[in-house]
Write an enzyme that holds these catalytic residues in place. Sequence first.
Site, PDB file in Angstrom:
ATOM      1  N   ASP A 163       1.126  -1.096   0.180  1.00 41.95           N
ATOM      2  CA  ASP A 163       0.290   0.002   0.072  1.00 41.95           C
ATOM      3  C   ASP A 163       0.881   1.206   0.052  1.00 41.95           C
ATOM      4  OD1 ASP A 163      -2.400  -1.496  -0.267  1.00 41.95           O
ATOM      5  OD2 ASP A 163      -2.128  -1.630   3.016  1.00 41.95           O
ATOM      6  N   THR A 211     -10.056  -4.954   1.281  1.00 37.34           N
ATOM      7  CA  THR A 211     -10.110  -5.376   1.674  1.00 37.34           C
ATOM      8  C   THR A 211     -11.452  -4.255   2.732  1.00 37.34           C
ATOM      9  OG1 THR A 211      -9.030  -5.234   3.872  1.00 37.34           O
ATOM     10  CG2 THR A 211      -9.132  -7.686   2.235  1.00 37.34           C
ATOM     11  N   LYS A 220       1.740   2.351  -4.971  1.00 33.16           N
ATOM     12  CA  LYS A 220       2.951   1.779  -6.132  1.00 33.16           C
ATOM     13  C   LYS A 220       1.987   1.734  -7.126  1.00 33.16           C
ATOM     14  CE  LYS A 220       3.664  -2.336  -4.691  1.00 33.16           C
ATOM     15  NZ  LYS A 220       2.987  -1.832  -3.269  1.00 33.16           N
ATOM     16  N   GLN A 259       2.244  -5.547  -2.861  1.00 30.83           N
ATOM     17  CA  GLN A 259       2.547  -6.055  -1.436  1.00 30.83           C
ATOM     18  C   GLN A 259       3.907  -4.977  -0.734  1.00 30.83           C
ATOM     19  OE1 GLN A 259       1.515 -10.399  -2.853  1.00 30.83           O
ATOM     20  NE2 GLN A 259      -0.511  -8.568  -2.329  1.00 30.83           N
ATOM     21  N   ALA A 284      -7.949  -1.003  -0.045  1.00 28.18           N
ATOM     22  CA  ALA A 284      -8.163  -1.417  -1.414  1.00 28.18           C
ATOM     23  C   ALA A 284      -9.234  -2.585  -1.725  1.00 28.18           C
ATOM     24  CB  ALA A 284      -6.671  -1.116  -2.280  1.00 28.18           C
ATOM     25  N   ARG A 299     -10.363  -3.071   5.083  1.00 24.51           N
ATOM     26  CA  ARG A 299     -10.422  -2.739   5.782  1.00 24.51           C
ATOM     27  C   ARG A 299      -9.578  -1.279   6.721  1.00 24.51           C
ATOM     28  NH1 ARG A 299      -6.927  -7.895   7.301  1.00 24.51           N
ATOM     29  NH2 ARG A 299      -6.076  -7.650   4.874  1.00 24.51           N
ATOM     30  N   LYS A 346       0.038   4.034  -8.158  1.00 23.33           N
ATOM     31  CA  LYS A 346       0.466   5.674  -9.544  1.00 23.33           C
ATOM     32  C   LYS A 346       1.065   5.531 -10.175  1.00 23.33           C
ATOM     33  CE  LYS A 346       1.440   9.794  -8.464  1.00 23.33           C
ATOM     34  NZ  LYS A 346       0.676  11.227  -7.783  1.00 23.33           N
ATOM     35  N   ALA A 402      -2.684  -7.801  -3.947  1.00 23.84           N
ATOM     36  CA  ALA A 402      -3.163  -6.919  -4.622  1.00 23.84           C
ATOM     37  C   ALA A 402      -3.835  -5.686  -4.496  1.00 23.84           C
ATOM     38  CB  ALA A 402      -2.334  -6.736  -5.019  1.00 23.84           C
ATOM     39  N   GLY A 403      -3.982  -4.886  -4.249  1.00 25.51           N
ATOM     40  CA  GLY A 403      -4.934  -3.459  -4.143  1.00 25.51           C
ATOM     41  C   GLY A 403      -4.383  -2.209  -4.835  1.00 25.51           C
ATOM     42  N   HIS A 404      -3.937  -2.247  -6.518  1.00 25.43           N
ATOM     43  CA  HIS A 404      -3.723  -0.976  -6.872  1.00 25.43           C
ATOM     44  C   HIS A 404      -4.853  -0.321  -6.687  1.00 25.43           C
ATOM     45  CE1 HIS A 404       0.415  -3.691  -8.364  1.00 25.43           C
ATOM     46  NE2 HIS A 404       0.087  -3.206  -6.401  1.00 25.43           N
ATOM     47  N   THR A 405      -4.320   1.737  -6.525  1.00 23.22           N
ATOM     48  CA  THR A 405      -5.107   2.156  -7.171  1.00 23.22           C
ATOM     49  C   THR A 405      -4.552   3.503  -7.757  1.00 23.22           C
ATOM     50  OG1 THR A 405      -6.843   2.130  -4.369  1.00 23.22           O
ATOM     51  CG2 THR A 405      -6.854   4.156  -6.536  1.00 23.22           C
TER      52      THR A 405
HETATM   53  P1  IMP Z   1      -2.273 -13.213   1.968  1.00 19.98           P
HETATM   54  O1  IMP Z   1      -2.384 -11.879   1.184  1.00 19.98           O
HETATM   55  O2  IMP Z   1      -3.855 -12.563   1.392  1.00 19.98           O
HETATM   56  O3  IMP Z   1      -2.436 -13.835   2.250  1.00 19.98           O
HETATM   57  O4  IMP Z   1      -2.386 -11.573   3.382  1.00 19.98           O
HETATM   58  C1  IMP Z   1      -1.328 -11.737   4.164  1.00 19.98           C
HETATM   59  C2  IMP Z   1      -0.547 -10.605   4.555  1.00 19.98           C
HETATM   60  O5  IMP Z   1      -0.399  -9.280   3.620  1.00 19.98           O
HETATM   61  C3  IMP Z   1      -2.397  -9.910   5.945  1.00 19.98           C
HETATM   62  O6  IMP Z   1      -1.380  -9.115   6.569  1.00 19.98           O
HETATM   63  C4  IMP Z   1      -2.536  -8.991   4.274  1.00 19.98           C
HETATM   64  O7  IMP Z   1      -3.397  -7.938   5.079  1.00 19.98           O
HETATM   65  C5  IMP Z   1      -1.311  -8.520   3.789  1.00 19.98           C
HETATM   66  N1  IMP Z   1      -1.077  -8.000   2.132  1.00 19.98           N
HETATM   67  C6  IMP Z   1      -1.425  -9.060   1.517  1.00 19.98           C
HETATM   68  N2  IMP Z   1      -1.417  -8.092   0.252  1.00 19.98           N
HETATM   69  C7  IMP Z   1      -1.680  -6.858   0.614  1.00 19.98           C
HETATM   70  C8  IMP Z   1      -1.304  -6.000  -0.229  1.00 19.98           C
HETATM   71  O8  IMP Z   1      -1.600  -5.679  -1.677  1.00 19.98           O
HETATM   72  N3  IMP Z   1      -1.045  -4.515   1.201  1.00 19.98           N
HETATM   73  C9  IMP Z   1      -1.124  -4.332   2.143  1.00 19.98           C
HETATM   74  N4  IMP Z   1      -1.123  -5.635   2.786  1.00 19.98           N
HETATM   75  C10 IMP Z   1      -1.426  -6.736   1.876  1.00 19.98           C
END
Ligand code: IMP
Length: 438
Positions: A15, A303, A18, A226, A301, A305, A20, A41-44
Site C-alpha cells: 500500500d 478489503t 505503487k 505487496q 483497497a 479494512r 500510481k 494486491a489492490g493498486h488504485t
Molecule cells: P494474504 O496475502 O491474503 O495471504 O495476506 C497476508 C498478509 O499480507 C495480511 O496481513 C494482508 O493484509 C497482507 N497483504 C496482502 N496483500 C496486501 C497488499 O496488497 N497490501 C497490503 N497488505 C497486503
Amino acid sequence: MRAKTAIILGAQWGDEGKGKIVDVLSGSFDVVARYAGGHNAGHTVIIGGKKFILQLVPCGVLRPDCQAVIGNGVVLDPMAFLKEINKLRDLGVDVDTQLKVSNRAQVILEYHRMIELAAESAPGRQKIGTTSRGIGPAYEDKSARNGLRVVDLLNKDLLKTHIENACREKNTIAQALFGTHPLDPAKMYDDYAAAAEQLRPFVTDTASLLNRAIDEGKSVMFEGAQGTMLDIDHGTYPFVTSSSATAGGATTGTGVGPTRMGTVIAVTKAYVTRVGEGPFPTEIHDDAGAVLQRRGAEFGAVTGRPRRCGWLDLPLLRYSNMINGTEWLVVTKLDVLDELATIPVCVGYEIDGKRTDTMPADVRGLESIKPIYTMLQGWQQSTEQARSYDDLPQLAKDYLYFLEQESNARIGMISTGPDRDQTIELPAFRTALRTLHA
Ligand code: IMP
C-alpha cells in the site's frame, strides 16, 4: 550493458502507492510484468479523476501502448481475473490486445478460499489477517507440487481429474478440521472449464515473450505487489504473504534472469502503514495516527479494512534497501504530513536496552523493539500543488534530505497526491531512466 529493465516494488508492508507510480513510470516502458501475489494486491490509480482499482492486472495496462504481463510467480483466480478484465473493458481499456498471462502461473480454485476462510478462524491457528482470497493455500499447493497451473486449466481432461482428486482431499480435510460443507466437483468443473475458455486467448509462454522483448531492445518494468516486509522469506514472518515480494521474486516470478535486471526502484510512504496482524515497531497509538489515517485515506483497497499507521521507520527502510539492492526511492504521500507541527522519525531500534541496527528475525524480537525517534519540524503548508522539487517548502526538503541520507538510496521521485500530475521527478532520476533506455 544494462538491460532496459527496472524492478519497482514496495519498501514497507504494501500500500505504498505503487499503483500510481507504476502508472506514471509505465509511460517510459514498453512492457509491464507482475511477478508475485494475486488479487490480494489492490493498486488504485486515478487518471483524470477516474478511479481504477487493479488487483491482478498490472497497472501498465492503463497505457494504451504498453503490453501487460501476468508472470508465472502470480497465483491467478480465473473468476477474479475475468471480473477485473470485464470492468477494464467497460472502462475502455483494450485488455484483449494488451494483456498476456503466463501458462505457468498457478491457479487459485474455490477450495483454496474455503480452506483459508476456515483456517483463519480455527481455534489454535495463528491469525494472520489475510485478505481471504485463497492466496496462501494456492502457494501451499504449488510448493507441495499439488497445484494446478494455467496450462493445465486449459486441458479439460486434466482439469476434471485434478478437481475430482483435489475435492476429495480438500473436502475431507475441511470437513475433519473445520466442519465445512463439501464442494461439488461437478459444478466446480463446469464453472472452471467455462472460465478457462475465456482465459485461453490471453495465455502464452510469458518468459519467452519477456526475454524476446528484452532481446529486441524493448524496456520492461517488473511490478511488485505487496511489500518487502510481507515477503515470505524476508518479511515479518509468519505475518507475511506467501510469495516473494522482494526484488529476487522478479526473476523467479517471470523467468528473466538476474543479469537482465537494470535497476531497482523502491516505493516508500513518507510514513508507514500496515493492514492485517503482525509487529509494527513505529505504530502510532494516539490521535496522530487518526490524522494520518484520515488525511491519507488509509483503508485497504481490497478489503476496506482501516490501515494501521506509524511514523517513518529508517532501520526498516535500510533493511528493505539492502534486501532489494535498491538504487532509487520514490517517496509517496508526502502531502499527508502537511498539517503536522513536528514529525517523529525512527532512526534506530532499542531491544532489551541495547541499540541495534539489525532487523530482528523473530516476532518476539520485533515486538520488543523500542523505536528511537528524532523529531523533525513539520512544514505546515500544502505540498499538493508542488510540481518541482523547488516548489516544496524548505522543511519538507529537509525531511526528504534526512530520509535519503539515512536510507542508503537516492530519492528519484516524490508524490504529493493521487493524480498523475501530482508527481515530482528529480532530474538525476530522469537522467538515469533516460540512460537506461539509451
Ligand atoms: P494474504 O496475502 O491474503 O495471504 O495476506 C497476508 C498478509 O499480507 C495480511 O496481513 C494482508 O493484509 C497482507 N497483504 C496482502 N496483500 C496486501 C497488499 O496488497 N497490501 C497490503 N497488505 C497486503
